[in-house]
Design an enzyme around this catalytic site. Structure first.
Site, PDB file in Angstrom:
ATOM      1  N   LYS A  71       0.810  -1.227   0.000  1.00 17.47           N
ATOM      2  CA  LYS A  71       0.000   0.000   0.000  1.00 17.47           C
ATOM      3  C   LYS A  71       0.843   1.278   0.000  1.00 17.47           C
ATOM      4  CE  LYS A  71      -4.271  -1.708   2.089  1.00 17.47           C
ATOM      5  NZ  LYS A  71      -5.307  -1.450   3.097  1.00 17.47           N
ATOM      6  N   ASP A 108     -10.376   2.960   1.766  1.00 17.86           N
ATOM      7  CA  ASP A 108     -10.685   2.489   3.128  1.00 17.86           C
ATOM      8  C   ASP A 108     -11.346   3.630   3.909  1.00 17.86           C
ATOM      9  OD1 ASP A 108      -9.723  -0.123   2.989  1.00 17.86           O
ATOM     10  OD2 ASP A 108      -7.684   0.469   3.508  1.00 17.86           O
TER      11      ASP A 108
HETATM   12  P1  NAP Z   1      -1.722  -2.874  11.487  1.00 17.68           P
HETATM   13  O1  NAP Z   1      -1.210  -1.898  10.478  1.00 17.68           O
HETATM   14  O2  NAP Z   1      -0.885  -4.048  11.900  1.00 17.68           O
HETATM   15  O3  NAP Z   1      -2.110  -2.019  12.792  1.00 17.68           O
HETATM   16  C1  NAP Z   1      -2.613  -2.589  13.981  1.00 17.68           C
HETATM   17  C2  NAP Z   1      -2.090  -1.755  15.145  1.00 17.68           C
HETATM   18  O4  NAP Z   1      -2.685  -2.230  16.349  1.00 17.68           O
HETATM   19  C3  NAP Z   1      -0.568  -1.878  15.305  1.00 17.68           C
HETATM   20  O5  NAP Z   1      -0.005  -0.615  15.571  1.00 17.68           O
HETATM   21  C4  NAP Z   1      -0.467  -2.831  16.502  1.00 17.68           C
HETATM   22  O6  NAP Z   1       0.747  -2.675  17.198  1.00 17.68           O
HETATM   23  C5  NAP Z   1      -1.651  -2.375  17.325  1.00 17.68           C
HETATM   24  N1  NAP Z   1      -2.067  -3.325  18.345  1.00 17.68           N
HETATM   25  C6  NAP Z   1      -1.979  -4.684  18.328  1.00 17.68           C
HETATM   26  N2  NAP Z   1      -2.477  -5.180  19.470  1.00 17.68           N
HETATM   27  C7  NAP Z   1      -2.884  -4.134  20.237  1.00 17.68           C
HETATM   28  C8  NAP Z   1      -3.481  -4.010  21.538  1.00 17.68           C
HETATM   29  N3  NAP Z   1      -3.720  -5.100  22.293  1.00 17.68           N
HETATM   30  N4  NAP Z   1      -3.783  -2.786  22.000  1.00 17.68           N
HETATM   31  C9  NAP Z   1      -3.501  -1.696  21.264  1.00 17.68           C
HETATM   32  N5  NAP Z   1      -2.910  -1.733  20.035  1.00 17.68           N
HETATM   33  C10 NAP Z   1      -2.628  -2.949  19.528  1.00 17.68           C
HETATM   34  O7  NAP Z   1      -3.110  -3.509  11.015  1.00 17.68           O
HETATM   35  P2  NAP Z   1      -4.251  -2.750  10.181  1.00 17.68           P
HETATM   36  O8  NAP Z   1      -4.049  -3.019   8.732  1.00 17.68           O
HETATM   37  O9  NAP Z   1      -4.340  -1.352  10.657  1.00 17.68           O
HETATM   38  O10 NAP Z   1      -5.540  -3.610  10.604  1.00 17.68           O
HETATM   39  C11 NAP Z   1      -6.076  -3.545  11.932  1.00 17.68           C
HETATM   40  C12 NAP Z   1      -7.367  -4.351  11.994  1.00 17.68           C
HETATM   41  O11 NAP Z   1      -8.346  -3.750  11.175  1.00 17.68           O
HETATM   42  C13 NAP Z   1      -7.222  -5.796  11.484  1.00 17.68           C
HETATM   43  O12 NAP Z   1      -8.002  -6.641  12.289  1.00 17.68           O
HETATM   44  C14 NAP Z   1      -7.787  -5.745  10.092  1.00 17.68           C
HETATM   45  O13 NAP Z   1      -8.362  -6.988   9.690  1.00 17.68           O
HETATM   46  C15 NAP Z   1      -8.874  -4.704  10.268  1.00 17.68           C
HETATM   47  N6  NAP Z   1      -9.185  -4.007   9.008  1.00 17.68           N
HETATM   48  C16 NAP Z   1     -10.473  -4.046   8.586  1.00 17.68           C
HETATM   49  C17 NAP Z   1     -10.815  -3.380   7.425  1.00 17.68           C
HETATM   50  C18 NAP Z   1     -12.250  -3.411   6.968  1.00 17.68           C
HETATM   51  O14 NAP Z   1     -12.514  -3.084   5.812  1.00 17.68           O
HETATM   52  N7  NAP Z   1     -13.169  -3.760   7.816  1.00 17.68           N
HETATM   53  C19 NAP Z   1      -9.848  -2.673   6.686  1.00 17.68           C
HETATM   54  C20 NAP Z   1      -8.531  -2.651   7.152  1.00 17.68           C
HETATM   55  C21 NAP Z   1      -8.211  -3.342   8.332  1.00 17.68           C
HETATM   56  P3  NAP Z   1       1.977  -3.698  16.838  1.00 17.68           P
HETATM   57  O15 NAP Z   1       2.298  -3.486  15.404  1.00 17.68           O
HETATM   58  O16 NAP Z   1       3.064  -3.271  17.765  1.00 17.68           O
HETATM   59  O17 NAP Z   1       1.419  -5.073  17.117  1.00 17.68           O
END
Ligand code: NAP
Length: 287
Positions: A71, A108
């Site tokens: 991305k 998004d």
């Molecule tokens: P990402 O870039 O890996 O970001 C997730 C963030 O959450 C990271 O900074 C991570 O820290 C942090 N984190 C992990 N565990 C945590 C906790 N217990 N408390 C607080 N922060 C925590 O992932 P993303 O792409 O943003 O996606 C996040 C979620 O959204 C996923 O479940 C994904 O499936 C969902 N999502 C859904 C859609 C949709 O269309 N519905 C679209 C995009 C994403 P670390 O890196 O240090 O672990």
């Protein structure tokens, strides 16, 4: 669907892509709209991103979606970005225009806002507590600021990431009070008490036994809860919110409606968003 010599091709570049729901969702939508398009998933390893992007106009594609881990990597290979993609610093949709120029979009962000509206909730004036500061949280935070959120409070296990995102959002949107807080009960509890909208943009809740940074007993009657997770459809956070009688939505509509935004960009036609959501709901057993 019949693929012929006139069929326009769109698709997805990512690594891996085998588990994507986008081909299913988009191909149903093209058939329903009577459009001669086909959506294909392309598995593109990181060292081939530049070649894959350069090939889009050469092969006559109308555009592609971009997913993990490309991305951000695609950006240097594009001629321009939409304002949202530029703010977020990530592209999930490439549009081929004028026979060859490549424009990057981030759907998004509007997909998230549309999903929230579908739940009867607007962003203007909200006091948002946002869990997470990763890629999805960036889209949520900038869209919330663009749409007039009054306050955004951010937290993440990666504290520096939350602080950096809060600084960026505050730098662009002075009218939206934005700050990062430590991920601790002493700071989260009062932040939640003051919030009107709680959004989970972390992967917490995807796996049985995941531990949330906040206590569900702190949920209160003025809150709407939006969880970006869609697998499972009802996370422990959503179950707790609904158990208290609060309005709550999972991430499935966001997934469908970001796809609908991409469909409209490529075809110039309004997408059948509700039917795209129904396709996903059928796949996930929600109907
Ligand atoms: P990402 O870039 O890996 O970001 C997730 C963030 O959450 C990271 O900074 C991570 O820290 C942090 N984190 C992990 N565990 C945590 C906790 N217990 N408390 C607080 N922060 C925590 O992932 P993303 O792409 O943003 O996606 C996040 C979620 O959204 C996923 O479940 C994904 O499936 C969902 N999502 C859904 C859609 C949709 O269309 N519905 C679209 C995009 C994403 P670390 O890196 O240090 O672990």
């Amino acid at each position: 669907m019949t693929v012929s010599g006139t069929t326009r091709v769109v698709g997805l570049i990512g690594y891996p892509v085998q588990h994507s729901f986008s081909p299913l969702m988009h191909n149903h939508a093209f058939a329903e709209a009577g459009l001669d398009y086909v959506y294909v998933a392309f598995s593109v390893p990181p060292e081939r991103v530049a070649a894959a992007v350069a090939a889009l106009p050469a092969l006559g594609l109308a555009g592609v979606n971009v997913t993990i881990p490309h991305k951000e990597a695609v950006i240097p290979h594009l001629a321009g970005l939409s304002r949202t993609a530029e703010l977020i610093g990530a592209v999930n949709t490439i549009e081929v225009v004028d026979g060859g120029r490549l424009i990057g979009h981030n759907t998004d962000a509007p997909g998230f806002a549309a999903a929230l509206r579908r739940g009867g909730v607007g962003l203007a004036g909200q006091r948002l507590l946002l869990l997470g500061a990763g890629g999805a949280a960036r889209a949520v935070a900038f869209q919330a600021a663009v749409d007039g959120c009054a306050e955004i409070v951010l937290c993440d296990v990666a504290a520096a990431r939350a602080t950096a995102l809060a600084t960026e959002v505050a730098g662009h949107f002075a009218a939206c009070r934005t700050r990062a807080i430590p991920l601790a009960a002493a700071t989260l509890r009062p932040a939640l008490a003051a919030a009107t909208l709680l959004i989970n943009a972390t992967p917490v809740g995807m796996h049985a036994g995941d531990t949330y940074p906040l206590d569900f007993a702190w949920l209160h009657d003025r809150l709407f809860v939006f969880d970006l997770v869609y697998n499972p459809l009802e996370t422990p956070l959503l179950a707790a919110a609904r158990g208290r009688g609060l309005g709550a939505s999972n991430g499935l509509a966001m997934l469908a409606l970001q796809g609908a935004e991409s469909f409209a960009i490529w075809t110039g036609r309004p997408a059948p968003g509700e039917s795209m959501l129904a396709t996903l709901e059928g796949h996930f057993g929600a109907r």
